[in-house]
Motif scaffolding. Structure first.
Motif, short mmCIF file in Angstrom:
data_model
loop_
_atom_site.label_atom_id
_atom_site.label_comp_id
_atom_site.label_asym_id
_atom_site.label_seq_id
_atom_site.Cartn_x
_atom_site.Cartn_y
_atom_site.Cartn_z
N PRO A 101 20.55 64.39 11.94
CA PRO A 101 19.85 65.32 11.04
C PRO A 101 18.65 64.68 10.34
CG PRO A 101 21.94 64.63 10.08
CD PRO A 101 21.91 64.09 11.48
N GLU A 102 18.66 63.36 10.24
CA GLU A 102 17.58 62.69 9.52
C GLU A 102 16.44 62.28 10.45
OE1 GLU A 102 17.42 62.29 6.36
OE2 GLU A 102 15.80 60.85 6.13
N SER A 103 16.78 61.65 11.56
CA SER A 103 15.73 61.12 12.43
C SER A 103 15.39 62.05 13.58
CB SER A 103 16.15 59.76 13.00
OG SER A 103 17.25 59.95 13.88
N GLY A 104 16.27 63.01 13.85
CA GLY A 104 16.01 63.92 14.96
C GLY A 104 16.43 63.37 16.31
N ARG A 105 16.88 62.15 16.35
CA ARG A 105 17.27 61.50 17.60
C ARG A 105 18.40 62.29 18.25
NH1 ARG A 105 19.89 58.54 21.74
NH2 ARG A 105 19.15 56.40 21.80
N LEU A 106 18.28 62.49 19.58
CA LEU A 106 19.29 63.23 20.31
C LEU A 106 20.25 62.29 21.04
CD1 LEU A 106 17.11 66.05 21.87
CD2 LEU A 106 18.91 66.36 20.19
N PHE A 107 21.53 62.58 20.91
CA PHE A 107 22.54 61.83 21.66
C PHE A 107 23.17 62.79 22.67
CE2 PHE A 107 22.54 58.14 18.97
CZ PHE A 107 22.23 58.61 17.71
N PRO A 108 23.08 62.48 23.95
CA PRO A 108 23.60 63.41 24.95
C PRO A 108 25.13 63.34 25.06
CG PRO A 108 22.68 61.49 26.04
CD PRO A 108 22.46 61.29 24.58
N ILE A 109 25.72 64.50 25.40
CA ILE A 109 27.14 64.53 25.73
C ILE A 109 27.23 64.86 27.21
CG2 ILE A 109 29.38 65.58 25.25
CD1 ILE A 109 28.20 66.63 22.64
N SER A 110 27.91 64.00 27.94
CA SER A 110 28.00 64.22 29.37
C SER A 110 29.44 64.00 29.83
CB SER A 110 27.05 63.24 30.07
OG SER A 110 27.36 63.15 31.43
N ARG A 111 30.00 64.97 30.58
CA ARG A 111 31.39 64.92 31.04
C ARG A 111 32.35 64.71 29.88
NH1 ARG A 111 30.01 61.42 36.36
NH2 ARG A 111 32.02 61.96 37.26
N GLY A 112 31.98 65.29 28.75
CA GLY A 112 32.87 65.21 27.60
C GLY A 112 32.74 63.93 26.78
N ILE A 113 31.88 63.01 27.22
CA ILE A 113 31.74 61.75 26.50
C ILE A 113 30.36 61.67 25.86
CG2 ILE A 113 31.73 59.24 26.72
CD1 ILE A 113 33.59 59.45 29.04
N PRO A 114 30.32 61.59 24.52
CA PRO A 114 29.02 61.47 23.85
C PRO A 114 28.48 60.05 23.99
CG PRO A 114 30.81 61.51 22.24
CD PRO A 114 31.44 61.65 23.58
N ASN A 115 27.19 59.95 24.30
CA ASN A 115 26.57 58.64 24.45
C ASN A 115 25.85 58.28 23.16
OD1 ASN A 115 25.01 56.44 25.02
ND2 ASN A 115 24.20 57.21 26.95
N MET A 116 26.43 57.38 22.40
CA MET A 116 25.88 57.03 21.09
C MET A 116 25.11 55.72 21.10
SD MET A 116 27.24 59.67 19.70
CE MET A 116 26.59 59.41 18.07
N LEU A 117 24.82 55.21 22.28
CA LEU A 117 24.11 53.93 22.34
C LEU A 117 22.67 54.08 21.87
CD1 LEU A 117 25.26 52.38 25.73
CD2 LEU A 117 25.96 51.73 23.44
N LEU A 118 22.25 53.11 21.06
CA LEU A 118 20.87 53.11 20.59
C LEU A 118 20.09 52.02 21.29
CD1 LEU A 118 21.67 53.37 16.78
CD2 LEU A 118 20.70 55.17 18.20
N SER A 119 18.79 52.22 21.37
CA SER A 119 17.97 51.15 21.94
C SER A 119 17.77 50.08 20.87
CB SER A 119 16.61 51.70 22.36
OG SER A 119 15.90 52.12 21.21
N ASP A 120 17.24 48.95 21.27
CA ASP A 120 17.09 47.85 20.32
C ASP A 120 16.25 48.19 19.11
OD1 ASP A 120 17.22 45.22 22.81
OD2 ASP A 120 18.75 46.04 21.46
N GLU A 121 15.16 48.95 19.36
CA GLU A 121 14.27 49.26 18.23
C GLU A 121 14.94 50.18 17.22
OE1 GLU A 121 13.11 48.89 21.94
OE2 GLU A 121 12.66 50.96 21.40
#
Lengths: 125, 407
Positions: A101-121
């Motif tokens: 809600p703050e940064s707008g960054r989208l985290f995809p959900i695929s096959r029921g598993i949310p991908n919360m990995l962030l890049s280094d920056e």
């Protein structure tokens, strides 16, 4: 991803802190999974639930009959517990996104598993 | 070796009685197709104790090992299958109904000795020699007959540099094999032991932030079902494997998976009750993050009073010890959670789910490792066990979070 899980996830983007919760849910594929009803377990989860986040998510998924808040004596109210059981554990988001809600960054959900990995920056130092 | 048999025939006979009872139990369970959980649990409990005991070297430890071996088995074993089960069942029941004297001497058993020698001792004796000495002594002492093809009883001997083990195997497959795990990562018995240590309570939120194939969560969910489990991993292939395992075990509804990094957990602070994790080590895993950042993040998400059980390599422990040495624990400032509190926690007799009589040597060496493990911020080590993982050794460390981490 169940709504109980969504209720726990928060964004970890740098600088966001507590404003990274709750994540805004968008679903393109949802499945209803019958799950064995365990009233004890559901009753124990109720105190942990962040209701505002749950209501928001349930609303996005157009769920009906969502209790607005825990009712008095909910531990013994089977009807209430069954409703919560359904919402928290039986609704499965298979494909969609979660948005910080703050940064707008989208985290995809695929096959029921949310991908919360962030890049280094994006990660906090 | 002859002395082992001749000096104390009583303990051998007692051991055989136990073996027979267990065999009977095992057969009954197999025949009635009940859930093997109680037996598994009992064996699992001794798993940890035995793993510790394997460190000690003396011959006089053998007897202790032997008794533990009977209730839990470490190496591969023999269990007749199929139609032989009913035959043996009858034989065993018959046998147990004989008069006290007859069944006490177990004089009608046939046996076979299997022997393995490794390390320095293998240069002095061959396995056959050892086996022969043992076999002859057993025959002389108890009057059992040797049967190499289909013995009732198999006596298994393993002599190595570190320990000497004499045992009677119970099952053909390793204890750790599970019907419900498709692809195993960590050994199931070790995973189960970790879950035991973690004090999982009903309604808890349990996290494995490096779940891999989900072995620990599977074991925990099977034993403690009224709990909310979440597994996280950075690898797609591992998560896929975990998903498969969950489906095969019928636990898809109990365990949720997320793709996340243990150093950046997408969870609010103090939201998790219990953490159980096998921290990867060895050259196979390239750990980008170091053990300190991993523990830091775990500490952040854990509730105060929460428990973390971690499987650490010698390497990890060493790094943590170095870290502990340089920073003074912040709990000194907080008064009640200062030194006296830490000492209480370091008492190995404290709250533990595994209540078994512990030999003095076990407590002493446990205290040793505990003394060497420093607190990590607000995570205080409560118990620490050395575990053998086959080729390597590891440490199962249980931490409790006493209070909030300092600024």
């Amino acid at each position: 991803m169940k709504l109980l899980t969504h209720n726990l996830l928060s964004s970890h983007v740098r600088g966001v802190g507590p404003r990274g919760f709750p994540l805004r849910l968008q679903a393109t594929e949802v499945r209803i999974n019958p799950v064995e009803f365990n009233p004890d377990f559901v009753a124990r989860m109720i105190p942990k639930v962040e209701w505002a986040a749950l209501l928001e998510a349930a609303d996005t998924l157009h769920l009906i009959e969502v209790p607005k808040e825990p009712i008095e004596g909910y531990e013994h109210d089977e009807e209430f517990l069954r409703k919560m059981h359904h919402i928290l554990l039986e609704v499965e988001v298979l494909e969609g996104t979660l948005q910080c809600p703050e940064s707008g960054r989208l985290f995809p959900i695929s096959r029921g598993i949310p991908n919360m990995l962030l890049s280094d920056e994006e990660t906090e130092t | 070796m002859q002395r082992l048999i001749n000096d104390d025939p009583e303990s051998w006979l007692k051991a055989i009685s136990i073996w027979k009872n267990l065999e009977l139990d095992a057969k009954k369970e197999k025949l009635s197709q009940k859930d093997a959980n109680p037996l598994k649990r009992k064996m699992g409990e001794n798993d940890v104790i035995v793993a510790k005991k394997l460190e000690t070297e003396q011959m006089h430890e053998i007897r202790e090992n032997k008794e533990c071996q009977l209730e839990k088995q470490i190496e591969a074993a023999a269990l007749e299958q199929g139609h032989r089960i009913t035959k043996r069942q009858e034989f065993l029941e018959e046998d147990l109904q004989k008069d006290a004297v007859g069944s006490r001497t177990h004089s009608d058993l046939t046996f076979r000795v299997s022997c393995r020698c490794s390390g320095a001792i293998a240069k002095t004796f061959t396995a056959q020699e050892v086996g022969r000495v043992f076999g002859i002594a057993l025959m002389k002492q108890f009057g059992w007959k040797a049967d190499l093809r289909n013995p009732n009883l198999e006596v298994f001997i393993h002599l190595s540099d570190i320990y000497s083990v004499v045992g009677i195997p119970m099952f053909r497959v390793p204890l750790a094999s599970r019907a419900y795990i498709k692809t195993a990562g960590l050994r199931s018995t070790t995973a189960w032991a970790m879950a035991c240590l973690a004090e999982i309570k009903a309604g808890a939120f349990v996290l494995d932030p490096m779940c891999g194939l989900g072995t620990i969560l599977l074991e925990a969910a099977k034993e403690w079902p009224d709990v909310y489990y979440v597994g996280a991993d950075v690898s797609d292939s591992q998560l896929l494997g975990a998903c498969d395992n969950l489906k095969a075990a019928g636990l898809k509804d109990k365990i949720e998976l997320i793709k996340a990094s243990v150093t950046e957990l997408p969870l609010p602070s103090e939201s998790v009750d219990t953490i159980i994790s096998d921290i990867p080590f060895g050259k196979k895993f390239k750990l980008g993050e170091d053990i300190k950042s991993i523990l830091q993040e775990m500490e952040r998400v854990l509730h105060i009073g929460g428990t973390a059980v971690l499987l650490l390599s010698e390497d990890h422990c060493r790094r943590l010890r170095d870290h502990g040495g340089t920073s003074i624990p912040l709990n000194c400032r907080e008064g009640h959670a200062g030194e006296p509190g830490s000492e209480e926690c370091l008492n190995p007799e404290g709250k533990t789910g595994i209540s078994d009589p512990v030999s003095p040597s076990f407590a002493a060496s446990n205290q040793d490792s505990l003394d060497r493990m420093p607190p990590f911020g607000s995570l205080v080590p409560v118990e620490c066990y050395k575990v053998s993982l086959g080729k390597t050794d590891a440490f199962m460390c249980k931490y409790k979070k006493l209070h909030s981490p300092g600024p």
